[in-house]
Design an enzyme around this catalytic site. Structure first.
Site, PDB file in Angstrom:
ATOM      1  CD  GLU A  94      -2.895  -1.225   2.311  1.00  0.00           C
ATOM      2  OE1 GLU A  94      -3.986  -1.756   2.130  1.00  0.00           O
ATOM      3  OE2 GLU A  94      -2.545  -0.762   3.416  1.00  0.00           O
ATOM      4  CB  CYS A 107       3.099   7.525   3.042  1.00  0.00           C
ATOM      5  SG  CYS A 107       3.580   6.287   4.251  1.00  0.00           S
ATOM      6  CB  CYS A 114       7.104  -5.317   8.572  1.00  0.00           C
ATOM      7  SG  CYS A 114       8.522  -4.563   9.398  1.00  0.00           S
ATOM      8  CB  CYS A 118       6.217  -2.211  15.775  1.00  0.00           C
ATOM      9  SG  CYS A 118       7.894  -1.925  15.188  1.00  0.00           S
ATOM     10  CB  CYS A 121       2.864  -1.335  13.308  1.00  0.00           C
ATOM     11  SG  CYS A 121       3.009  -1.398  11.529  1.00  0.00           S
ATOM     12  CG  HIS A 222       6.912   4.897  18.290  1.00  0.00           C
ATOM     13  ND1 HIS A 222       6.510   6.115  17.801  1.00  0.00           N
ATOM     14  CD2 HIS A 222       7.104   4.112  17.202  1.00  0.00           C
ATOM     15  CE1 HIS A 222       6.449   6.063  16.480  1.00  0.00           C
ATOM     16  NE2 HIS A 222       6.822   4.865  16.091  1.00  0.00           N
ATOM     17  CB  CYS A 340       0.844   6.843  11.375  1.00  0.00           C
ATOM     18  SG  CYS A 340       2.569   6.997  11.222  1.00  0.00           S
TER      19      CYS A 340
HETATM   20  S1  SF4 Z   1       6.186   0.163  12.475  1.00  0.00           S
HETATM   21 FE1  SF4 Z   1       5.301  -1.572  11.319  1.00  0.00          FE
HETATM   22  S2  SF4 Z   1       6.186  -1.456   9.288  1.00  0.00           S
HETATM   23 FE2  SF4 Z   1       7.446  -0.148  10.623  1.00  0.00          FE
HETATM   24  S3  SF4 Z   1       9.088  -1.482  11.357  1.00  0.00           S
HETATM   25 FE3  SF4 Z   1       7.463  -1.650  12.884  1.00  0.00          FE
HETATM   26  S4  SF4 Z   1       6.242  -3.422  12.227  1.00  0.00           S
HETATM   27 FE4  SF4 Z   1       7.509  -2.814  10.485  1.00  0.00          FE
END
Ligand code: SF4
Length: 347
Positions: A94, A107, A114, A118, A121, A222, A340
């Site tokens: 995306e 973006c 990934c 995290c 996310c 964060h 985000c």
């Molecule tokens: S925020 Fe999401 S996309 Fe970015 S590194 Fe962490 S898990 Fe991967």
């Protein structure tokens, strides 16, 4: 069946010229093809209408041109447009176009899924399937640029590598994509208008310094102490704050490029004034220009909530009183899961 033909966009202009001379074609033909590939965004050899039919078939027989296609687009009430792109092997990624009064920001994603998991996310809950090639990342930008021109008559002004994936774990192709985006025979954008965002891969941040890159870097911070950061970002176990602070200083010394911190506010997790103090402490150790304080966008699987307005105001006020250059970024495209941390191919 896997094709043994080469992706034509993996050939540089000199390599294309070399190839054209071996088939008895004039060097200017290579330039024409190069222009179709990078500036006129041809998605097939057939579309290269200023080449003879015979030459087009020779190219077709010897090369592939796996261009990205727009699969779906969604329009937010605030003008944000989220696109899902289909890659040649069927994978989906995306990209988001975020128009504001003064900017048209794209973006883009750098990986399918990934591996960093995290906790806040949506992409982090998908497995990493593969890295994007530099031409695929370039296509995302070129397609978002087209959308921007169609929607507002304005070209992209900024690009952020903040979509799906960790850009520094696809280092070579991310840098190559930026090389093409900034090239005069690419999209001719200034590297100063490009920001690569990392969850914090210290070794590669140093590598960016060694490579003297000219684009900007954002660190997804964060949380400003190791215990909390490891809780939401497992990468912190191997790349802790001390190591990251050292790497960012190294990067800045080598490049003088802009560094920003990204800090998502989570209710009762990192939104107290003690958290703000810890954030200031980290900020003071890095030549960072700015802290973007980001409104959290709830996703399906995560446990976090958005703090209330009062807590956000107190946090911002505290940073302001300590002369921290912080900006509150309200979310864009929430209604279409384009904000985000929300990208997960939900379409
Ligand atoms: S925020 Fe999401 S996309 Fe970015 S590194 Fe962490 S898990 Fe991967």
């Amino acid at each position: 069946m896997k094709s043994d033909k080469q992706n034509i966009r993996h050939l540089s202009l000199p390599a294309l010229q070399e190839y054209f001379s071996t088939i008895g074609e004039k060097p200017f033909r290579a330039k024409q093809v190069h222009e179709w590939l990078w500036q006129r965004h041809a998605t097939s050899f057939e579309a290269m209408t200023n080449l003879s039919k015979q030459l087009r078939s020779t190219l077709e027989a010897n090369f592939t041109l796996p261009a990205l296609r727009v699969d779906t687009t969604q329009h937010s009430t605030d003008g944000t447009i989220k696109s899902r792109f289909r890659l040649h092997d069927g994978h989906l990624v995306e990209g988001v176009l975020i128009p504001t009064e003064n900017r048209q920001t794209a973006c883009v994603s750098s990986q399918v899924g990934c591996s960093l998991s995290c906790k806040f996310c949506a992409t982090g809950y998908m497995d990493r399937k593969r890295n994007l090639d530099f031409d695929e990342i370039y296509d995302e930008v070129a397609l978002l640029n087209q959308q921007s021109l169609e929607a507002s008559g304005k070209k992209l002004s900024n690009i952020v590598y903040m979509g799906m994936g960790e850009p520094l774990l696809n280092y070579k192709h991310v840098l190559q994509s930026i090389e093409r985006i900034t090239a005069a025979d690419g999209l001719a954008m200034s590297p100063r208008r490009i920001t690569v965002s990392t969850a914090g891969v210290a070794k590669m941040i140093r590598q960016l310094g060694d490579d003297k890159v000219r684009f900007n870097l954002a660190l997804s911070l964060h949380a400003a102490n190791d215990k909390k950061r490891s809780e939401i970002m497992p990468i912190n176990d191997t790349n802790n704050l001390k190591v990251l602070i050292e790497a960012l200083n190294y990067f800045y010394k080598a490049t003088q490029s802009q560094i920003t911190f990204e800090y998502i506010l989570f209710q009762n997790f990192n939104d107290s004034l003690k958290d703000a103090d810890e954030l200031i402490h980290v900020y003071r150790q890095v030549p960072a220009d700015l802290i973007n304080i980001i409104e959290y966008n709830p996703i399906d699987n995560a446990r976090f909530q958005q703090p209330d307005e009062d807590a956000v105001a107190k946090f911002m006020d505290y940073l302001g009183r300590h002369r921290v250059n912080a900006r509150l970024r309200r979310s864009r495209g929430k209604d279409i899961d384009a904000a985000c941390g929300q990208l997960a191919n939900k379409g």
